[in-house]
Design a protein around this motif. Sequence first.
Motif: not given
Length: 539
Positions: A346-373
């Motif tokens: 949440s902080v930029s290289m300069s130390g200032a706060g970011l006013d935007i989300a920097a990183g998404p939540i990443v998740w997952g599973e292999p297909g085809t298994n995920g299809q049935h979940a």
Amino acid sequence: MEKFDKLRQIAKRHQDRRILDLFENDTRMQQFTCRADEMLFDFSKTNLDAEGLTALLGLAQSAGVEARLDAMFAGEKINETEGRAVLHTALRNLSGDPVRVDGQDVMPGVLGTLAAMENFADALREGRIQGQGGAIRDVINIGIGGSDLGPAMACRALSPYADGPRTHFVANVDGADITDTLRLCEPETTLIIVASKTFTTIETITNAETALRWMKSKVSKPGKQFAALSSSVEKTSEFGIPADQVFGFEDWVGGRYSVWGPIGLSLMIAIGPQNFRAFLQGGAAMDRHFRNAPLSENMPVLLALVGLWHHQICGYATRAVLPYDQRLARLPAYFQQLEMESNGKSVSMSGAGLDIAAGPIVWGEPGTNGQHAFYQLIHQGRQIVPCEFMVGAEGHEADLGHHQDLLLANCLAQSEALMTGRSLEVARARMASTGLIGDELERQARHRVFAGNRPSTTLIYPRLTPFVLGQVIALYEHRVFVEGVIMGINSFDQWGVELGKELATALGPLVRGEADASDKDPSTRALLAYIHTARQTTS
Ligand code: F6P
């Protein structure tokens, strides 16, 4: 952030547009796909058009992606909060070109360590280095985070190439992890690899000490059946690991970027040095592409821009990584660390706060298994989850081609379904054909509507070889880098993991009942009280 305003306006203007309609433009497949060697990245099934893409490319340019990229490869200390260069790319540089840090070429050291790893791996695989009970049959890598996820993911991914000793991975300090692994092995024919850059990580050291006790129970010179992968030669020698079985690396290799060097030793032992080199060459091929391709044809840049479009511009909170490749089962977990530890800031290289989300939540599973979940939510839930599919045109199982055909058909079906959806009219017609009428027809039809217009990308490669795995990992590494540059953050530190570590150290005596918990918050006190009572009851 002001720099995103123009893109937000574009996104708002087109939020109700159908992705499918964008294909009316004949050049879409040219403009919204990208090749790197044999790999194809298709991002045409997104709500991006030429105007949006041009604005995104402008953003990358004005953020100075190209200059920053040059700075990284030139060994500049772009990890500014730790004062370190970022040179995991040097670990896969087999070109003979020098790579300098503070004016010193680091390549002789990198290649010397690679050669030492290869000698060790070959000697082990050929039975020239043995355990007390003969040839080494099992290798246990003890490490966590980047010292586990990379080799664990890659060993699984490349199992068709594995012809060395069996590999196992212990990460969790939960005693169940090491117990269940040691149960599969015999001390006399096992090699323990302690993988820890710092050699201070409590989980790893605790597991290593437990493994050492296990080894000592049957082996007279246990140190000989240990190897270490670390930046700290003093600490590995204190642990009793012979210097010729310690493979070091420098502080310019971050944990989550370290699979290319000594941390990849278990992988090298499993698949052999030649295949390991092919893995490095795949990574290096992606490096060349990243450095040389113009931004508009640059796969890591485009992957990053599509990610930014979805997360920072459109506001989709998560990103699903969906490999249609069972052997990539641990890839989503690997990408979680890569993306979320790098860009979850949440902080930029300069130390200032970011006013935007920097990183998404990443998740997952292999297909085809995920299809049935969880795909139910992806197709019909209210939140939009951009999906990143990946699949090989061919599998390794030559006699099971019909499985691969089904796998591919499913992968393609999912991205098509997400984009096209199914209208209420079509759903009504289907229900009517089953004989339903009136209110019941309407009610049932509504449950069978797919809004569609949900974005996805597909990365397709010939087959999951060591080279291709190297390309895929390097592609995502550079994607995270580009996102970080555009956000103006440092993707190479991880201060967010420190507080919990400190508190866990302080809580140890409280859990053991050796210290007073009165200065803790009421919730923590209640949980401690529960633990103490439960332990008295069960003991
Ligand atoms: O706690 C986070 C972290 O520092 C990761 O970045 C790293 O990959 C992991 O711990 C393991 O660290 P080490 O290799 O020093 O044991």
